[in-house]
Design an enzyme around this catalytic site. Structure first.
Site, PDB file in Angstrom:
ATOM      1  N   GLN A 266      42.419 -38.319  16.835  1.00  0.00           N
ATOM      2  CA  GLN A 266      43.566 -38.063  17.692  1.00  0.00           C
ATOM      3  C   GLN A 266      44.236 -39.363  18.115  1.00  0.00           C
ATOM      4  OE1 GLN A 266      45.947 -35.095  18.854  1.00  0.00           O
ATOM      5  NE2 GLN A 266      43.968 -34.833  17.884  1.00  0.00           N
ATOM      6  N   HIS A 269      47.150 -41.039  16.054  1.00  0.00           N
ATOM      7  CA  HIS A 269      48.495 -40.464  16.024  1.00  0.00           C
ATOM      8  C   HIS A 269      49.548 -41.451  16.510  1.00  0.00           C
ATOM      9  CE1 HIS A 269      48.116 -36.278  14.898  1.00  0.00           C
ATOM     10  NE2 HIS A 269      47.129 -36.097  15.738  1.00  0.00           N
ATOM     11  N   GLU A 373      46.607 -30.301  25.092  1.00  0.00           N
ATOM     12  CA  GLU A 373      47.096 -29.690  23.854  1.00  0.00           C
ATOM     13  C   GLU A 373      45.929 -29.141  23.035  1.00  0.00           C
ATOM     14  OE1 GLU A 373      49.639 -31.173  19.952  1.00  0.00           O
ATOM     15  OE2 GLU A 373      48.543 -32.611  21.173  1.00  0.00           O
ATOM     16  N   HIS A 374      44.929 -29.981  22.813  1.00  0.00           N
ATOM     17  CA  HIS A 374      43.721 -29.577  22.086  1.00  0.00           C
ATOM     18  C   HIS A 374      42.516 -29.733  23.001  1.00  0.00           C
ATOM     19  CE1 HIS A 374      46.383 -31.512  18.954  1.00  0.00           C
ATOM     20  NE2 HIS A 374      46.270 -30.288  18.471  1.00  0.00           N
ATOM     21  N   ASP A 407      44.724 -28.956  12.602  1.00  0.00           N
ATOM     22  CA  ASP A 407      45.891 -29.645  12.065  1.00  0.00           C
ATOM     23  C   ASP A 407      46.294 -29.124  10.695  1.00  0.00           C
ATOM     24  OD1 ASP A 407      46.198 -31.295  14.249  1.00  0.00           O
ATOM     25  OD2 ASP A 407      45.159 -33.000  13.365  1.00  0.00           O
ATOM     26  N   HIS A 466      80.999  -0.909  40.741  1.00  0.00           N
ATOM     27  CA  HIS A 466      79.852  -0.427  39.964  1.00  0.00           C
ATOM     28  C   HIS A 466      79.571   1.031  40.314  1.00  0.00           C
ATOM     29  CE1 HIS A 466      79.102  -4.606  38.997  1.00  0.00           C
ATOM     30  NE2 HIS A 466      77.994  -4.303  38.322  1.00  0.00           N
TER      31      HIS A 466
END
Length: 475
Positions: A266, A269, A373-374, A407, A466
């Site tokens: 990770q 990245h 996220e993970h 992934d 209305h």
């Protein structure tokens, strides 16, 4: 990799940095510069795209048509094209397995709507319709990303989207036979060599050559994210991607080499990626920190981390919102392959840590606060938390289930909420390419029966016109 107690002053400071990471992505300067690019494309159309491509990307394009990239037709399993001939060994077979896994997971998400009819003459229908035209951004900074194409195009196809257009830096496209082959395999015919904020602007507003889309999906760097925020409302977006992140919760019996490999996968990245271990086991934390240092040295020396933990995954960069795609979106420089050890080291220096907790309840509370996220849960104690986790983009349970499988081959789309947005946002899926529309039909008799109720509610809201419109259906 630092080891700190979560409750200590240093631990609290680190947790605050983790939970405030979104501010490091969309700083005021980035947003201002992205706004200038978006406005330039919106105002000048093709002329702006060509000028930006020449100025920022070193493109030789003289007209917008030169920015359109040619995707060869896919000719089946025995495709003899030049792209197929250049593929890495085993790529085609791996790609087919990945496509099948993503199709299998996302196919049940397709919806068809429903109808309701009552005996009193009221008919209701929910129509579920695919978006007509969708733009997908595929990053291309530190590598090219065929996996992002799979994780976005397959759900869009399952939804029934008629037109899919991809924007990706031209250098990434030209530099990767795997990317070109994947686009061809999935039948993507319209691909533009555009990156950064100008790609988003072209998709959002259209130019003389690029027709506007209904929605823009896909991850990108800070300039892409800033541009998506700027155009949201004029076009739908999937969300604002931040730097990729993993939180691993592990017990004392977990293998430190495996954990280190997953953290490095990770960290490579982006310098702003987050790789965090949470554990009540101090000795494990120290062993993981040592293993990270050892594997990081191997990565720097040989380009890959070996040992029991295996090679540190290349990563797919799809949630990367670092600085790689600046105004000139250096994404377009298209460095293929693994990110450098320097990137992973910077990420670990910025947001990497092993946080020591007193027990599993504190670990769970910390996970919910970070909303990663993970999330990987490794070991019996950690894995017992799986059903209780509410705020995570995706959860990977067990030592045999690394995030890197998510992934590429697990099946669920790897386009996930980041920077704490997992508290309220979801992974990309088929539903992101659908819209709902309601159809209502009253018979005359049913209208007469319902008119007074509608008029009464309208009058209570102070809307006499209305109420009058409703009462005209009484007879």
């Amino acid at each position: 990799m630092r080891v700190v107690a979560a409750g200590s002053r240093a631990g609290r400071r680190h947790i605050a940095a983790l939970t405030g990471r979104a501010a490091t992505v969309l700083d005021a300067r980035t947003v201002r510069q992205a706004a200038k690019i978006v406005e330039q494309v919106r105002r000048d159309g093709d002329r702006a795209l060509v000028a930006l491509a020449r100025r920022l990307d070193g493109s030789a394009a003289r007209r917008a048509a030169d920015l359109r990239l040619r995707v060869a037709a896919h000719r089946g399993p025995a495709d003899p094209s030049a792209d197929a001939a250049e593929l890495p060994a085993g790529f085609r077979e791996a790609l087919e397995r990945a496509i099948a896994a993503v199709e299998r997971f996302h196919a049940p998400q397709a919806r068809r709507g429903y109808r309701l009819a009552s005996d009193d003459g009221v008919e209701l229908e929910e129509r579920v319709l695919p978006l007509a035209r969708v733009g997908i951004y595929v990053p291309g900074g530190r590598a090219s990303y065929p996996s992002t194409v799979v994780m976005t195009v397959v759900p869009a196809r399952l939804a029934g989207v008629a037109e899919i257009v991809v924007a990706t830096p031209a250098a990434a496209f030209h530099g990767s036979a795997a990317l070109r082959y994947t686009l061809a395999r999935l039948g993507v015919e319209e691909v533009w060599g555009l990156g950064g904020a100008q790609a988003v602007a072209a998709l959002a507003y259209g130019t003389e050559s690029v027709r506007r889309v209904d929605k823009i999906v896909g991850p990108g760097g800070a300039w892409v994210t800033a541009a998506k925020r700027l155009v949201a409302g004029d076009v739908a977006i999937d969300g604002l991607a931040g730097p990729s992140e993993v939180v691993i919760v592990a017990d004392a019996e977990a293998d430190p080499a495996l954990l280190a490999a997953d953290l490095l996968a990770q960290a490579e990245h982006d310098p702003l990626a987050a790789a965090v271990l949470i554990t009540p086991a101090r000795q494990l934390a120290r062993r993981v920190a040592a293993a990270v240092a050892e594997q990081l040295a191997e990565l720097a020396a040989t380009g890959g981390a070996s040992g029991r933990g295996g090679r540190a995954g290349r990563g797919d960069g799809t949630k990367n919102a670092g600085r790689a795609d600046g105004p000139g979106h250096a994404e377009g420089a298209g460095a293929a392959g693994r990110a450098s050890a320097a990137t992973a080291r910077a990420a670990l220096d910025n947001f990497g840590a092993a946080l020591l907790v007193d027990g599993w309840e504190e670990a769970l509370a910390l996970v919910e606060r970070i909303a990663p996220e993970h999330l990987q849960l490794v070991g019996a104690g950690a894995e017992a938390l799986a059903e209780r986790v509410r705020s995570a983009g995706a959860v990977f349970v067990g030592a045999a289930t690394p995030e890197v499988f998510g992934d590429y081959v697990a099946g669920p789309s790897h386009v996930l909420p980041t920077c704490g947005s997992a508290r309220f946002a979801s992974a990309l899926g088929v539903e992101d390419f659908l819209r709902r529309s309601h159809t209502v039909r009253f018979s005359a008799a049913a209208a007469a029966r319902w008119a007074e109720a509608a008029a009464c509610l309208a009058a209570a809201e102070g809307l006499p016109a209305h109420a009058a419109a409703a009462r005209r259906r009484l007879t």
